[in-house]
Write an enzyme that holds these catalytic residues in place. Structure first.
Site, short mmCIF file in Angstrom:
data_model
loop_
_atom_site.label_atom_id
_atom_site.label_comp_id
_atom_site.label_asym_id
_atom_site.label_seq_id
_atom_site.Cartn_x
_atom_site.Cartn_y
_atom_site.Cartn_z
N CYS A 141 -8.11 -27.28 9.78
CA CYS A 141 -6.96 -26.74 9.96
C CYS A 141 -6.06 -27.60 10.94
CB CYS A 141 -7.15 -25.36 9.90
SG CYS A 141 -7.21 -24.69 12.03
N ASP A 185 0.84 -1.27 0.01
CA ASP A 185 -0.08 -0.09 0.03
C ASP A 185 1.04 1.19 0.00
OD1 ASP A 185 -2.15 1.61 -0.01
OD2 ASP A 185 -2.90 0.94 2.08
ZN LIG Z 1 -9.28 -24.33 11.94
#
Ligand SMILES: [Zn+2]
Length: 373
Positions: free
Chosen positions: A308, A89
């Protein structure tokens, strides 16, 4: 190099953005790495989660460690050891939000460092130089980000300045990278606050400068959600169809769906990372505040539907304990899960567009995900 749209589903687009450091699929969510790090996440973990692109920041890196150091270290990819795509940015937004003492002139922005009070002067050309020294793959032009709320007159004046700076940025960029093969991409930024006619005028002018991509800037600065949605849905039709569109500073899953359906390709936001460090994580059911007492003896993972590492190895009770004990691992685990959640969400959105079933996927997603806490 550039942008290819592979498939459309309504106004939503699945595409590929090619940069000097490789290609990435869109719609894309960029985790924020202002200080050349996604807070608490080592780069090999980012890659494992599916994060192939991040956004760093010109303002922060200029103040510390300085672009000369990064250049000396072989550029930002080597410096932070991330071989994915790095956006930067321009710093316009940070000057607006972090530095109280700033003076905007036609030439540029004078401001005081929020670290040591040192006086600094940013011009559109200087900001391109800094991003070039950093080694950015996708640069943003310097813009002036008006606060919200702002009068029409101020927004108009500010937009004119942003447009003059955009023209200078592009001219300087073209000179600097003329004839170079591996050059970065340069994105222009549309401003105009919540005034549709200003935004439209702005993007029409920006198009003349032929940027590699176009951002919608100056949103997510405190305006009501329906204003933001109006700007996105009414202004995107005027953005060039064949170029990537980047909605800066957004957002929540509901904002991402809305914007993707209107043709946005790229997002960035501190939400998954900053919120995670306060114990607020995103799950397939909605937001979850892990510090809440009801999780004290909860044997479930943060998100029972998530595959995950965190959700397959730890209970809510354990992660809550880590937060209560102020253990550093809490920050890592919460950030890991939330980034995985966003990464997976974008992957599923891309899949859905490719198979032309985005509306159906959105319904399926919100049949479980609650926007309320
Ligand atoms: Zn997770």
């Amino acid at each position: 190099m550039g942008f290819r749209i592979i498939q459309k589903d309504g106004n939503a687009r699945y595409g590929i953005l090619d940069t000097k450091s490789g290609s990435v699929e869109t719609p894309l969510f960029l985790p924020v790495a202002s200080q050349a790090t996604v807070k608490t996440m080592p780069p090999d973990v980012l890659k494992k989660i599916g994060v192939n692109a991040v956004i760093s920041n010109t303002y922060h890196l200029h103040l510390r460690p300085g672009e000369n150091i990064i250049k000396k270290m072989g550029g930002i990819h080597k410096f932070m050891n991330f071989d994915g795509i790095i956006f930067t940015d321009s710093g316009g937004f940070q000057v607006y939000s972090l530095s109280d003492l700033k003076k905007v002139t036609e030439e540029g922005i004078e401001f005081k460092s929020h670290i040591d009070g040192k006086k600094i002067f940013f011009t559109p050309e200087k900001v391109i130089e800094i991003q070039s020294d950093i080694g950015s793959d996708v640069m943003m032009v310097l813009d002036e980000c008006p606060p919200y709320p702002v009068t029409y007159e101020y927004a108009k004046e500010s937009l004119n300045l942003t447009l003059k700076w955009a023209e200078r940025s592009k001219r300087f960029f073209n000179q600097k990278f003329k004839g170079k093969r591996a050059k970065p991409l340069l994105f222009g930024i549309g401003q105009g606050s919540v005034y549709i006619d200003l935004r439209r005028e702005g993007i029409e002018r920006l198009k003349e400068f032929d940027f590699d991509g176009y951002a919608i800037g100056g949103l997510a600065v405190g305006e009501p959600k329906d204003y933001r949605e109006r700007v996105v849905s009414e202004i995107l039709p005027f953005y060039p169809e064949e170029k990537p569109r980047y909605l800066m500073g957004v957002g929540y899953p509901e904002d991402i769906f809305f914007s993707v359906k209107n043709g946005v390709d790229i997002f960035d936001c501190v939400l998954p990372t900053r919120n995670a460090r306060t114990g607020l994580v995103f799950t397939s059911r909605g937001k979850l505040r892990i510090k809440n007492a009801k999780y004290t003896d909860d044997v479930l993972p943060l998100d029972p539907d998530c595959e995950c590492y965190v959700c397959t190895h730890f209970t809510r009770a354990y992660i809550r304990h880590l937060f209560q004990a102020e253990e550093y691992l809490s920050l890592y685990l919460a950030t890991y899960h939330s980034l995985f959640f966003f990464s997976r969400l974008m992957e599923r959105i891309r899949e859905a567009i490719r198979e032309k079933r985005l509306e159906k996927f959105e319904k399926e997603f919100f049949s479980k995900y609650s926007i309320q806490e």
